[in-house]
Design an enzyme around this catalytic site. Sequence first.
Site, PDB file in Angstrom:
ATOM      1  N   GLY A 222       5.528 -24.981 -14.768  1.00  0.00           N
ATOM      2  CA  GLY A 222       4.200 -25.007 -14.165  1.00  0.00           C
ATOM      3  C   GLY A 222       3.425 -23.721 -14.341  1.00  0.00           C
ATOM      4  O   GLY A 222       3.356 -23.149 -15.433  1.00  0.00           O
ATOM      5  N   ASP A 265      17.723 -16.020  -7.193  1.00  0.00           N
ATOM      6  CA  ASP A 265      17.027 -16.542  -6.021  1.00  0.00           C
ATOM      7  C   ASP A 265      16.289 -15.375  -5.365  1.00  0.00           C
ATOM      8  O   ASP A 265      16.922 -14.413  -4.928  1.00  0.00           O
ATOM      9  CB  ASP A 265      18.047 -17.159  -5.051  1.00  0.00           C
ATOM     10  CG  ASP A 265      17.397 -17.819  -3.840  1.00  0.00           C
ATOM     11  OD1 ASP A 265      16.215 -17.531  -3.574  1.00  0.00           O
ATOM     12  OD2 ASP A 265      18.073 -18.609  -3.165  1.00  0.00           O
ATOM     13  N   ASN A 292       5.202 -14.911  -8.072  1.00  0.00           N
ATOM     14  CA  ASN A 292       4.677 -16.275  -8.205  1.00  0.00           C
ATOM     15  C   ASN A 292       5.559 -17.309  -7.517  1.00  0.00           C
ATOM     16  O   ASN A 292       5.074 -18.389  -7.155  1.00  0.00           O
ATOM     17  CB  ASN A 292       4.539 -16.626  -9.694  1.00  0.00           C
ATOM     18  CG  ASN A 292       4.279 -18.097  -9.905  1.00  0.00           C
ATOM     19  OD1 ASN A 292       3.205 -18.605  -9.568  1.00  0.00           O
ATOM     20  ND2 ASN A 292       5.266 -18.814 -10.441  1.00  0.00           N
ATOM     21  N   LEU A 300       3.053 -32.233   9.308  1.00  0.00           N
ATOM     22  CA  LEU A 300       2.151 -31.846  10.377  1.00  0.00           C
ATOM     23  C   LEU A 300       2.824 -30.782  11.239  1.00  0.00           C
ATOM     24  O   LEU A 300       4.049 -30.822  11.445  1.00  0.00           O
ATOM     25  CB  LEU A 300       1.774 -33.057  11.224  1.00  0.00           C
ATOM     26  CG  LEU A 300       0.851 -34.091  10.548  1.00  0.00           C
ATOM     27  CD1 LEU A 300       0.623 -35.266  11.478  1.00  0.00           C
ATOM     28  CD2 LEU A 300      -0.464 -33.475  10.127  1.00  0.00           C
ATOM     29  N   TYR A 360       2.836 -23.369   4.827  1.00  0.00           N
ATOM     30  CA  TYR A 360       2.414 -22.888   3.499  1.00  0.00           C
ATOM     31  C   TYR A 360       1.171 -21.996   3.623  1.00  0.00           C
ATOM     32  O   TYR A 360       1.092 -20.917   3.017  1.00  0.00           O
ATOM     33  CB  TYR A 360       2.111 -24.093   2.610  1.00  0.00           C
ATOM     34  CG  TYR A 360       1.750 -23.772   1.185  1.00  0.00           C
ATOM     35  CD1 TYR A 360       2.718 -23.352   0.267  1.00  0.00           C
ATOM     36  CD2 TYR A 360       0.432 -23.909   0.735  1.00  0.00           C
ATOM     37  CE1 TYR A 360       2.385 -23.074  -1.041  1.00  0.00           C
ATOM     38  CE2 TYR A 360       0.093 -23.633  -0.573  1.00  0.00           C
ATOM     39  CZ  TYR A 360       1.069 -23.216  -1.456  1.00  0.00           C
ATOM     40  OH  TYR A 360       0.726 -22.936  -2.758  1.00  0.00           O
TER      41      TYR A 360
END
Length: 454
Positions: A222, A265, A292, A300, A360
């Site tokens: 990505g 990691d 990145n 929720l 997030y």
Amino acid sequence: MTDALTKFANEGIGKTLTTKLGLPRPALLRRYKDGQDLIEGQAAVGAIGSGMVAKSATAIIKASGADVVAAQADSTYADKLAAVVFDASAARGLDDLEQLRGALGPALKALGKNGRLVVIGTPPAELTDPEAAATQQALEGITRSLGKEMRAGGTANLLWVALEAQGDSAVLAAPLRFFLSSRSAYVSGQPVLVREGEVPDVDDWHKPLLGETAVITGAARGIGAEIAKVFARAGAKVIAVDIPAAGDSLSKVANNIGATALQLDVTAADAGERIAAAVAQQGGGLDIIVHNAGITRDKLFVNTDEARWGSVLNVNLQSQFRINKVLLDPKVKGGLKDGGRIIGVASISGIGGNRGQSNYAASKAGVIGMVRSLSQELAARRITVNAVAPGFIETEMTAKIPVATREVGRRLNSLLQGGQPIDVGEAIAFFAEPGSAGVTGQVLRVCGQSQLGA
């Protein structure tokens, strides 16, 4: 991921149909190809007053090989313009803005496909007179509005040039070139502050990162993979980092660009030490770290458990603090050099919030806070700290969004389309350039001037 509407609206019967019906037609954006000219065609440059910054801008554009003509109220243009630069840094009264309106009107009418507008101002915070500050702040409103009026892939952006830097063409060159070039294809309506800085001579604008060592986390796929490709194209020696589970993809990315793959990691307690060791193994120190790596665990807020909350904050933000602490220790072999670059990846979710993404959004807003604080702390070492905030980018992740939601997110911006991972990579590479020494503490949205997170 393919954007079917953009393809349909720019080919054959689809182009005819959308034109006749007056439907919105997303433009095919001009993106950078190795060796590409800065702009294709003439640039018009205008100014209020003496135009000190305009003189530097003119010299920078001419040095790229492009022609420059004057942008004035009575100017006429025989050919389509590729770019317009207007220096309003000397404006101190609201009446001065009439000069901008008068000069930009005919210039913008003459702007061709994928045209660029760059407005130059003085940071309002540096002015003590209220009307002068208001006049300069007005430039942001004007630029953001013009970004929404641009057509055919055009963009409009604003460079705040600090008073101390207004006579320095070297510090202006990299930011101005980025906004004029096709590398900023998906950046519009954005302000960036340029301060004074120690900018080295640039031998090759197509290889601005030649010989620099860069670590990029989350590089297996990505956006991260595209960042790595852009850095390699720009001449950097890339160390691509990702988790062991993504080892095969990471190896493919690294092999394709001649990079070093480091399976790691970022949340591991010794992540910083292992990155430093990998850098030291190549000899020398680290020039650039790109944080990145990131994850989402959407729910929720009321349904978000401790694991979802903690894992996102740990990967997206806390890992950066731990890694930075090691790399910023001058005693660590393979640590970040003085004059180096730290670049984080935030998100428009961290600016405007997003339903179901409180964890997030917290992590990405935290990246912005870290950038603003750390940039000041590290200024004495000439280390710049910046972040990009991507909007809707066409990735495997956004391809999984339900189609209706996806289309809304994709079209609600001035360019009527989603961005590509390479757009994020180009913006990060701009921050990483040695020429961007005067740009620090900035958050650049790569979102096509999205209405989400506005």
